[in-house]
Design an enzyme around this catalytic site. Structure first.
Site, PDB file in Angstrom:
ATOM      1  CE  LYS A 134       5.061  22.750 -19.863  1.00 53.66           C
ATOM      2  NZ  LYS A 134       3.729  23.988 -20.220  1.00 53.66           N
ATOM      3  CE  LYS A 170       3.619  29.961 -26.400  1.00 52.53           C
ATOM      4  NZ  LYS A 170       2.314  29.518 -26.235  1.00 52.53           N
ATOM      5  CE  LYS A 179       7.424  20.532 -27.277  1.00 51.98           C
ATOM      6  NZ  LYS A 179       5.920  20.403 -26.344  1.00 51.98           N
TER       7      LYS A 179
HETATM    8  P1  AMP Z   1       1.391  26.051 -25.959  1.00 46.16           P
HETATM    9  O1  AMP Z   1       2.266  26.758 -26.695  1.00 46.16           O
HETATM   10  O2  AMP Z   1       2.077  25.501 -25.655  1.00 46.16           O
HETATM   11  O3  AMP Z   1       0.025  26.628 -25.076  1.00 46.16           O
HETATM   12  O4  AMP Z   1       1.165  25.622 -27.021  1.00 46.16           O
HETATM   13  C1  AMP Z   1       0.091  25.419 -27.744  1.00 46.16           C
HETATM   14  C2  AMP Z   1      -0.489  24.620 -29.669  1.00 46.16           C
HETATM   15  O5  AMP Z   1       0.415  24.549 -30.264  1.00 46.16           O
HETATM   16  C3  AMP Z   1      -0.931  23.156 -28.885  1.00 46.16           C
HETATM   17  O6  AMP Z   1      -1.944  22.800 -29.255  1.00 46.16           O
HETATM   18  C4  AMP Z   1       0.333  22.720 -28.781  1.00 46.16           C
HETATM   19  O7  AMP Z   1       0.145  21.369 -29.356  1.00 46.16           O
HETATM   20  C5  AMP Z   1       0.536  23.625 -30.450  1.00 46.16           C
HETATM   21  N1  AMP Z   1       2.430  23.476 -29.822  1.00 46.16           N
HETATM   22  C6  AMP Z   1       3.220  23.758 -29.792  1.00 46.16           C
HETATM   23  N2  AMP Z   1       4.405  23.023 -30.127  1.00 46.16           N
HETATM   24  C7  AMP Z   1       4.730  23.023 -31.042  1.00 46.16           C
HETATM   25  C8  AMP Z   1       5.530  22.801 -32.223  1.00 46.16           C
HETATM   26  N3  AMP Z   1       6.718  22.213 -31.833  1.00 46.16           N
HETATM   27  N4  AMP Z   1       4.903  21.843 -33.241  1.00 46.16           N
HETATM   28  C9  AMP Z   1       3.428  21.554 -33.447  1.00 46.16           C
HETATM   29  N5  AMP Z   1       2.480  21.814 -32.723  1.00 46.16           N
HETATM   30  C10 AMP Z   1       2.416  22.954 -31.491  1.00 46.16           C
END
Ligand code: AMP
Ligand code: TRP
Length: 332
Positions: free
Chosen positions: A111, A197, A194
């Site tokens: 990041k 968002k 990955k």
């Molecule tokens: P975040 O959007 O970074 O707050 O992620 C929220 C949740 O979604 C966390 O538990 C992450 O590990 C999961 N997550 C985010 N991106 C992925 C992805 N590409 N594949 C699987 N899990 C994800």
């Protein structure tokens, strides 16, 4: 019965990775456990967020929890900044965690990018706040996607060091729950990245609010290789784009990759993609529709968050008070 905690950042579009890696597992875990789910707005501002967008995203992520099936009456759903104990404990953890530990965090490196000198201090200390989120409730189990594993190891290190330094058995050692066939959903445009968002290409991800037509289009356009579908797991593992789509299919249909292989081995991508699009619409369609409905009723979502925060505060305050006593702060 365990106490579960997890959080999602209100930054931009929620996508299929968030659903399969996180939300869907939360919904299953709520059946047999006590759960606390948090929209982590304080984590979000470790990178710049437009204030109006942050408010909107906070409500949208809350709506996604509810639309996915979280029972916010039985469990707790709230936004982080409403419970000051998180930030208060995070400060204490800033003084427990070591610079060297945080320097190893791959998410910070990703990041912060090349210009690390210009990253916010909050981005660096991000995992300490995450440890505080969990430990301020003494939660023991944390369902997340694969990408959060390292942060949870740090939370364990912090708990251990705190207990050791103060000679107490106070904080539990948290266990990650990383389960399912899609713990790391990859970008639809690049099987080595990955699904995220923040990817500039909207074609890289399926958003929970995408229409049926958009979902079908994105899957049709998803990158693949020119060969027919593989017929063994070994071969699948060598083909990242096919592996990703198989993983998504398996997770969405509650099967294993092996089951999906048995059905589609040697078939053309086009027919598989059509079935995957139908399946995705079937699973995500109702969630997206419910999110749209809730978005039109921000009063209801705000009430859920306020009520959740009240109950979260009531749990966190006495634990924080004990920590402050251990540390030696004069109170009250
Ligand atoms: P975040 O959007 O970074 O707050 O992620 C929220 C949740 O979604 C966390 O538990 C992450 O590990 C999961 N997550 C985010 N991106 C992925 C992805 N590409 N594949 C699987 N899990 C994800
Ligand atoms: N860092 C997590 C993510 O980006 C979100 C998060 C914040 C979290 N606090 C947490 C996840 C506590 C689990 C437990 O996905």
């Amino acid at each position: 019965m365990s106490l579960i905690f997890s959080g999602i950042q209100p930054t931009g579009n929620l996508h299929l990775g968030n659903y399969l890696g996180a939300l869907r597992n939360f919904v299953r875990l709520q059946e047999n456990n006590d759960c606390i789910f948090c929209v982590v707005d304080q984590h979000a501002i470790t990178l710049w967020q437009d204030p109006a967008e942050l408010r909107k995203s906070t409500r949208e992520v809350a709506a996604a929890f509810i639309a996915s099936g979280i029972d916010a009456r039985k469990h707790i759903l709230f936004n982080q900044s409403r419970v000051p104990a998180h930030a208060q404990l995070a400060w204490i953890f800033n003084c427990v965690a070591r610079m060297g530990w945080l320097n190893r965090m791959t998410q910070f490196k990703e990041k912060a990018g090349k210009d690390r000198e210009n990253a916010s201090v909050g981005l660096f200390a991000y995992p300490n706040l995450m440890a505080a989120d969990i430990l301020v409730y003494k939660a023991t189990h944390v369902p997340v996607g694969e990408d959060q594993k390292q942060h949870l190891e740090l939370a364990r290190d912090i708990a251990q060091k705190f207990n050791h330094d103060f000679g107490v058995e106070f904080f539990p050692i948290v266990e990650p729950i990383i389960q399912g066939e899609a713990t790391r959903v990859m970008s639809l445009r690049d099987g080595s990245k990955k699904m995220s968002k923040s990817d500039p290409s909207d074609y890289s991800r399926i958003n929970l609010t995408d229409t049926a037509d958009t979902i079908a289009l994105k899957i049709r356009k998803a990158k693949t290789d020119p060969h027919p579908l593989p017929d063994s797991i070994e071969e699948l593992e060598k083909r990242p784009e096919a592996d990703n789509l198989f993983g998504i299919f398996a997770a969405l249909s509650d099967q294993t990759r092996q089951d999906v292989l048995a059905k589609y081995a040697g078939a053309q991508f086009s027919s598989f993609k059509q079935d995957l699009a139908d399946l995705s619409v079937q699973v995500l369609g109702p969630i997206g529709a419910e999110m749209q409905r809730l978005t039109k009723d921000p009063g209801y979502v705000d009430q859920v968050l306020r009520d959740g925060a009240e109950r979260a505060n009531a749990m966190a305050k006495p634990i924080l008070a004990q920590v402050e006593e251990i540390v030696g702060f004069l109170k009250p």
